[in-house]
Scaffold this active site. Structure first.
Site, PDB file in Angstrom:
ATOM      1  N   CYS A 124       2.929   0.145  -2.927  1.00  0.00           N
ATOM      2  CA  CYS A 124       2.215  -0.010  -4.123  1.00  0.00           C
ATOM      3  C   CYS A 124       3.205   0.777  -5.268  1.00  0.00           C
ATOM      4  O   CYS A 124       3.297   0.411  -6.171  1.00  0.00           O
ATOM      5  CB  CYS A 124       0.900   0.533  -4.005  1.00  0.00           C
ATOM      6  SG  CYS A 124       0.043   0.422  -5.752  1.00  0.00           S
TER       7      CYS A 124
ATOM      8  N   ILE B 262       0.899  -1.302  -0.106  1.00  0.00           N
ATOM      9  CA  ILE B 262       0.052   0.011  -0.071  1.00  0.00           C
ATOM     10  C   ILE B 262       0.798   1.171   0.002  1.00  0.00           C
ATOM     11  O   ILE B 262       1.718   1.158   0.589  1.00  0.00           O
ATOM     12  CB  ILE B 262      -0.956  -0.059   1.200  1.00  0.00           C
ATOM     13  CG1 ILE B 262      -1.942   1.353   1.143  1.00  0.00           C
ATOM     14  CG2 ILE B 262      -0.285  -0.350   2.336  1.00  0.00           C
ATOM     15  CD1 ILE B 262      -2.870   1.414   2.118  1.00  0.00           C
ATOM     16  N   SER B 263       0.278   2.083  -0.739  1.00  0.00           N
ATOM     17  CA  SER B 263       1.062   3.629  -0.741  1.00  0.00           C
ATOM     18  C   SER B 263       2.543   3.603  -1.285  1.00  0.00           C
ATOM     19  O   SER B 263       2.613   3.044  -2.319  1.00  0.00           O
ATOM     20  CB  SER B 263       1.176   4.257   0.604  1.00  0.00           C
ATOM     21  OG  SER B 263       1.383   5.405   0.622  1.00  0.00           O
ATOM     22  N   SER B 264       3.596   3.668  -0.568  1.00  0.00           N
ATOM     23  CA  SER B 264       4.805   3.387  -0.945  1.00  0.00           C
ATOM     24  C   SER B 264       5.091   1.933  -1.395  1.00  0.00           C
ATOM     25  O   SER B 264       5.732   1.847  -2.187  1.00  0.00           O
ATOM     26  CB  SER B 264       5.791   3.886   0.279  1.00  0.00           C
ATOM     27  OG  SER B 264       6.955   3.481  -0.121  1.00  0.00           O
TER      28      SER B 264
ATOM     29  N   HIS C 194      -6.566   8.393   1.080  1.00  0.00           N
ATOM     30  CA  HIS C 194      -5.287   7.715   0.664  1.00  0.00           C
ATOM     31  C   HIS C 194      -5.293   6.233   1.272  1.00  0.00           C
ATOM     32  O   HIS C 194      -4.505   5.493   0.278  1.00  0.00           O
ATOM     33  CB  HIS C 194      -4.095   8.479   1.349  1.00  0.00           C
ATOM     34  CG  HIS C 194      -2.806   7.907   0.876  1.00  0.00           C
ATOM     35  ND1 HIS C 194      -2.398   7.852  -0.415  1.00  0.00           N
ATOM     36  CD2 HIS C 194      -1.898   7.588   1.630  1.00  0.00           C
ATOM     37  CE1 HIS C 194      -1.223   7.180  -0.522  1.00  0.00           C
ATOM     38  NE2 HIS C 194      -0.988   7.084   0.809  1.00  0.00           N
TER      39      HIS C 194
END
Ligand SMILES: *[C@@H]1O[C@H](CO)[C@@H](O)[C@H](O)[C@H]1NC(C)=O
Ligand SMILES: *[C@@H]1O[C@H](CO)[C@@H](O)[C@H](O)[C@H]1NC(C)=O
Length: 301
Positions: A149, A145-147, A286
């Site tokens: 992803c 997730i996030s970083s 987010h």
């Protein structure tokens, strides 16, 4: 301003952790620390979840944490380890302690196959795990997730031959942060997060091809989830990822399916839906909550 944004992301992710703590709580799963798996140019750490009953030739999932997190924290706020018990696969939870615990998705060394960056260290973890657990090399998968992803996009572009499929959350296309001085909210160029790095599908494919020049084999099947109200790795990054992977996978947008897998989510189908899918989550910011069961379905587990 930037450190505040960073703090708010950590806060939001903390809240996600709380939300998943309301689900029936499995006892915390014991992770194994792995000290040595081969080349580790950026001093990453690795913990592994291995279920008590491991079938022959198990699958592997590389699960990549968010900025400011660690592998064990990510294991804590997701269900991958619990699902490994019933489905029988190995989960790798790497940690970066560099750049505010954010994965390097910016430097040339990480954006180049065998370039000696984070991507190289992660690839060596996967190769080690395939040997160690006599895993099926055709069933190695990516999530994050996030970083994590953003890094899933980078891993699928730099080591496309290692992974069969990815399913990740709230990220951006491989190369979106190329040339940025860093990859964390405190160090990164803001253009990517702001959704201002816009390219054609062919341009995005060229960015990915440059990470592994000469490669003409298949790319991992790709599924990516994004909140329409994401103002951190903002929403246009969903479309940019879909452009990149549609060109790399050779599939065109086909149709949307509304309210799938739940109300407010739209499934964006490319081709026949077996190679590329986007999920657009209305009203979600987010942090798109992990949909672990849908991830496993995409992986065919
Ligand atoms: C995981 O959760 C447990 C229980 O909520 C907590 O005690 C532990 O510190 C957490 N571990 C990590 C690495 O976050
Ligand atoms: C669904 O498909 C159209 C293309 O016809 C696209 O422009 C639109 O953004 C998609 N809708 C959602 C909610 O993602």
């Amino acid at each position: 301003m930037l450190p505040n944004l960073f703090a708010s992301v950590v806060l939001v992710l903390g809240t996600a952790g709380l939300a998943s703590a309301q689900a029936p709580q499995a006892p915390q799963k014991a992770l194994k620390s792995i000290c040595s798996w081969g080349p580790n140019p950026t001093n990453l750490e690795l913990k592994v979840y291995v279920p008590a009953k491991l079938p022959p030739r198990p699958a592997i999932i590389l699960a990549i944490h968010y900025c400011g997190g660690t592998g064990p924290e990510y294991a804590n706020v997701t269900e991958y380890s619990a699902l490994a018990d019933t489905k029988g696969f190995v989960v790798l939870y790497p940690t970066t302690n560099n750049d505010n615990h954010c994965w390097d998705v910016a430097s040339t060394r990480s954006l180049t196959r065998n370039g000696g960056g984070d991507s190289t260290g992660l690839a060596h973890m996967v190769r080690w795990a395939i040997r160690k657990y006599r895993a099926d090399p055709a069933r190695v998968f990516l999530t994050g997730i996030s970083s994590g992803c953003l890094m899933s996009n980078v891993m699928a572009a730099t080591y496309p031959d290692l992974f069969a499929a990815a399913s990740c959350y709230s990220g951006a296309a491989a190369g979106c942060l190329a040339g940025s001085p860093g990859s964390s909210p405190a160090t990164a160029d803001r253009a990517c997060g702001a959704g201002k790095v816009v390219k054609t599908p062919a341009e995005w494919a060229a960015v990915a091809h440059a990470m592994y020049p000469g490669y003409d084999g298949p790319y991992p099947r790709f599924q990516t989830w994004h909140g329409e109200a994401d103002d951190f790795v903002s929403y246009p990054n969903l479309a940019e990822q879909l452009k990149q992977w549609s060109a790399l996978l050779g599939v065109e947008f086909s149709h949307n399916v509304t309210d799938t897998p739940q109300e407010g989510y739209t499934k964006m189908v490319y081709g026949d839906g077996t190679k590329l899918v986007g999920y657009s989550a209305r009203g979600v910011g987010h942090v798109v909550p992990a949909h672990e069961t849908a991830d496993l379905e995409w992986f065919g587990l």
